[in-house]
Design a protein around this motif. Sequence first.
Motif, PDB file in Angstrom:
ATOM      1  N   UNK A 238       0.821  -1.200   0.000  1.00 51.76           N
ATOM      2  CA  UNK A 238       0.000   0.000   0.000  1.00 51.76           C
ATOM      3  C   UNK A 238       0.864   1.261   0.000  1.00 51.76           C
ATOM      4  N   UNK A 239       1.945   1.230   0.771  1.00 51.26           N
ATOM      5  CA  UNK A 239       2.830   2.396   0.831  1.00 51.26           C
ATOM      6  C   UNK A 239       3.420   2.696  -0.540  1.00 51.26           C
ATOM      7  N   UNK A 240       3.712   1.644  -1.304  1.00 52.83           N
ATOM      8  CA  UNK A 240       4.318   1.839  -2.618  1.00 52.83           C
ATOM      9  C   UNK A 240       3.383   2.564  -3.584  1.00 52.83           C
ATOM     10  N   UNK A 241       2.079   2.578  -3.292  1.00 49.80           N
ATOM     11  CA  UNK A 241       1.116   3.248  -4.161  1.00 49.80           C
ATOM     12  C   UNK A 241       0.847   4.699  -3.752  1.00 49.80           C
ATOM     13  N   UNK A 242       1.536   5.156  -2.724  1.00 45.09           N
ATOM     14  CA  UNK A 242       1.391   6.550  -2.313  1.00 45.09           C
ATOM     15  C   UNK A 242       2.554   7.350  -2.884  1.00 45.09           C
ATOM     16  N   UNK A 243       2.298   8.301  -3.788  1.00 43.46           N
ATOM     17  CA  UNK A 243       3.376   9.043  -4.459  1.00 43.46           C
ATOM     18  C   UNK A 243       4.314   9.724  -3.457  1.00 43.46           C
ATOM     19  N   UNK A 244       5.615   9.643  -3.740  1.00 48.33           N
ATOM     20  CA  UNK A 244       6.609  10.263  -2.862  1.00 48.33           C
ATOM     21  C   UNK A 244       6.521  11.785  -2.892  1.00 48.33           C
ATOM     22  N   UNK A 245       5.898  12.321  -3.953  1.00 47.12           N
ATOM     23  CA  UNK A 245       5.762  13.780  -4.064  1.00 47.12           C
ATOM     24  C   UNK A 245       4.858  14.342  -2.968  1.00 47.12           C
ATOM     25  N   UNK A 246       4.036  13.476  -2.362  1.00 46.35           N
ATOM     26  CA  UNK A 246       3.150  13.949  -1.292  1.00 46.35           C
ATOM     27  C   UNK A 246       3.963  14.593  -0.171  1.00 46.35           C
ATOM     28  N   UNK A 247       5.018  13.903   0.240  1.00 49.53           N
ATOM     29  CA  UNK A 247       5.830  14.395   1.349  1.00 49.53           C
ATOM     30  C   UNK A 247       6.510  15.714   0.989  1.00 49.53           C
ATOM     31  N   UNK A 248       7.072  15.786  -0.231  1.00 51.13           N
ATOM     32  CA  UNK A 248       7.796  16.985  -0.647  1.00 51.13           C
ATOM     33  C   UNK A 248       6.859  18.192  -0.737  1.00 51.13           C
ATOM     34  N   UNK A 249       5.681  17.999  -1.327  1.00 50.75           N
ATOM     35  CA  UNK A 249       4.743  19.104  -1.480  1.00 50.75           C
ATOM     36  C   UNK A 249       4.184  19.557  -0.130  1.00 50.75           C
ATOM     37  N   UNK A 250       3.961  18.602   0.754  1.00 47.72           N
ATOM     38  CA  UNK A 250       3.467  18.964   2.082  1.00 47.72           C
ATOM     39  C   UNK A 250       4.542  19.706   2.868  1.00 47.72           C
ATOM     40  N   UNK A 251       5.783  19.262   2.734  1.00 44.33           N
ATOM     41  CA  UNK A 251       6.889  19.934   3.398  1.00 44.33           C
ATOM     42  C   UNK A 251       6.990  21.383   2.926  1.00 44.33           C
ATOM     43  N   UNK A 252       6.786  21.599   1.630  1.00 37.79           N
ATOM     44  CA  UNK A 252       6.832  22.965   1.079  1.00 37.79           C
ATOM     45  C   UNK A 252       5.691  23.809   1.642  1.00 37.79           C
TER      46      UNK A 252
ATOM     47  N   UNK B  58      11.097  22.206  21.884  1.00 38.34           N
ATOM     48  CA  UNK B  58      11.057  22.994  23.112  1.00 38.34           C
ATOM     49  C   UNK B  58      10.581  24.393  22.743  1.00 38.34           C
ATOM     50  N   UNK B  59      10.364  25.214  23.726  1.00 36.46           N
ATOM     51  CA  UNK B  59       9.775  26.526  23.492  1.00 36.46           C
ATOM     52  C   UNK B  59      10.698  27.485  22.731  1.00 36.46           C
ATOM     53  N   UNK B  60      12.003  27.173  22.681  1.00 34.67           N
ATOM     54  CA  UNK B  60      12.951  28.098  22.056  1.00 34.67           C
ATOM     55  C   UNK B  60      13.310  27.716  20.615  1.00 34.67           C
ATOM     56  N   UNK B  61      12.593  26.759  20.051  1.00 34.04           N
ATOM     57  CA  UNK B  61      12.927  26.297  18.702  1.00 34.04           C
ATOM     58  C   UNK B  61      12.686  27.420  17.687  1.00 34.04           C
ATOM     59  N   UNK B  62      13.523  27.469  16.669  1.00 30.68           N
ATOM     60  CA  UNK B  62      13.383  28.482  15.623  1.00 30.68           C
ATOM     61  C   UNK B  62      12.502  27.953  14.497  1.00 30.68           C
ATOM     62  N   UNK B  63      12.035  28.871  13.636  1.00 29.52           N
ATOM     63  CA  UNK B  63      11.219  28.463  12.493  1.00 29.52           C
ATOM     64  C   UNK B  63      11.997  27.546  11.559  1.00 29.52           C
ATOM     65  N   UNK B  64      13.280  27.857  11.369  1.00 29.11           N
ATOM     66  CA  UNK B  64      14.099  27.074  10.448  1.00 29.11           C
ATOM     67  C   UNK B  64      14.293  25.650  10.972  1.00 29.11           C
ATOM     68  N   UNK B  65      14.552  25.531  12.268  1.00 32.45           N
ATOM     69  CA  UNK B  65      14.736  24.204  12.853  1.00 32.45           C
ATOM     70  C   UNK B  65      13.427  23.421  12.841  1.00 32.45           C
ATOM     71  N   UNK B  66      12.348  24.129  13.110  1.00 36.20           N
ATOM     72  CA  UNK B  66      11.031  23.500  13.080  1.00 36.20           C
ATOM     73  C   UNK B  66      10.754  22.942  11.687  1.00 36.20           C
ATOM     74  N   UNK B  67      10.973  23.756  10.658  1.00 35.28           N
ATOM     75  CA  UNK B  67      10.735  23.329   9.278  1.00 35.28           C
ATOM     76  C   UNK B  67      11.625  22.156   8.897  1.00 35.28           C
ATOM     77  N   UNK B  68      12.880  22.193   9.344  1.00 32.94           N
ATOM     78  CA  UNK B  68      13.826  21.121   9.033  1.00 32.94           C
ATOM     79  C   UNK B  68      13.397  19.801   9.670  1.00 32.94           C
ATOM     80  N   UNK B  69      12.990  19.865  10.928  1.00 34.35           N
ATOM     81  CA  UNK B  69      12.563  18.645  11.621  1.00 34.35           C
ATOM     82  C   UNK B  69      11.288  18.064  11.012  1.00 34.35           C
ATOM     83  N   UNK B  70      10.352  18.946  10.669  1.00 36.85           N
ATOM     84  CA  UNK B  70       9.114  18.476  10.041  1.00 36.85           C
ATOM     85  C   UNK B  70       9.404  17.829   8.705  1.00 36.85           C
ATOM     86  N   UNK B  71      10.318  18.421   7.948  1.00 39.62           N
ATOM     87  CA  UNK B  71      10.699  17.855   6.652  1.00 39.62           C
ATOM     88  C   UNK B  71      11.257  16.441   6.832  1.00 39.62           C
TER      89      UNK B  71
END
Length: 270
Positions: free
Chosen positions: A94-108, A190-203
């Motif tokens: 089932x995972x193989x039928x989910x396009x990998x572009x989903x993750x990239x577009x959501x990350x963006x 944690x409460x002191x996380x930056x936007x850049x670090x947040x985005x990187x971790x989510x990605x």
Amino acid sequence: MKEIYQTLSQYGEFFNPAKVIGGAVFYGIAALLITLILLIIFRKKILAPRSHKVLQVLAYTYFILLPLLAGFFFMKWGFFNSMRKDIKAHTAIYISHIPSTFDAQTSAAVKAFLQDQHISLATLSSDQLIDAVAEVIYTQYNILLEKQASLKQGSNLLLSWALKISKGQGIARLMKNTIHKMLKEKLGLDESVSKELMASRIDEVLRTGFFAKITLIQADHFLKGIQKGILITFFILLCIPLAEILIAHYLLRKKMAALAVAPQPVATKA
């Protein structure tokens, strides 16, 4: 049977569903036999005398109708139960039928959200921030499902199915809670996380099959809901003959009590 047919038409695109059908037949036959055995054991209770011949005939029909009813409903229940097990056993397919572009577009989409000047991490707690990101991911998830399902390709049937069941209020709440829980476990913010670090971790989180996990949890919850509905419907229908049997016993006891207190005729001497 409608939902079984519709599900099989999509499910068969991935692999042979014979095992799932076999599970449905097993549960159906088992329920039929168990019901029939119980009816035979309690036959004296079920066939208690009725005041009308029609009701007495109805009591005999229970020995045919109830096993068939149990077999039918538990065959449906067994179908979806076997399907849930099979999905878990073939997760990779089932995972193989989910396009990998989903993750990239959501990350963006998440990065664009975090870069919004109106979003200030200083005024949000980590939980509030994760809630906001979860909402973005859920919205993006449905947008991508709609785009992919519109292609109408065989490999997109799972996504089309997921789209149909993602609109319900209960499913939406489940998905948002699931996204929140998965993000919180993986991010460790944690409460002191930056936007850049947040985005990187989510990605990083999104690129570990995040959408696949959400889709499979969503499918499992949906199938479990169908199973619950089948059981509820079966037991509601079962209440009808059960009520009739209880009423028959009540009327019989009432009649016997009346006869017990009735005055006996006095014998006269010749």
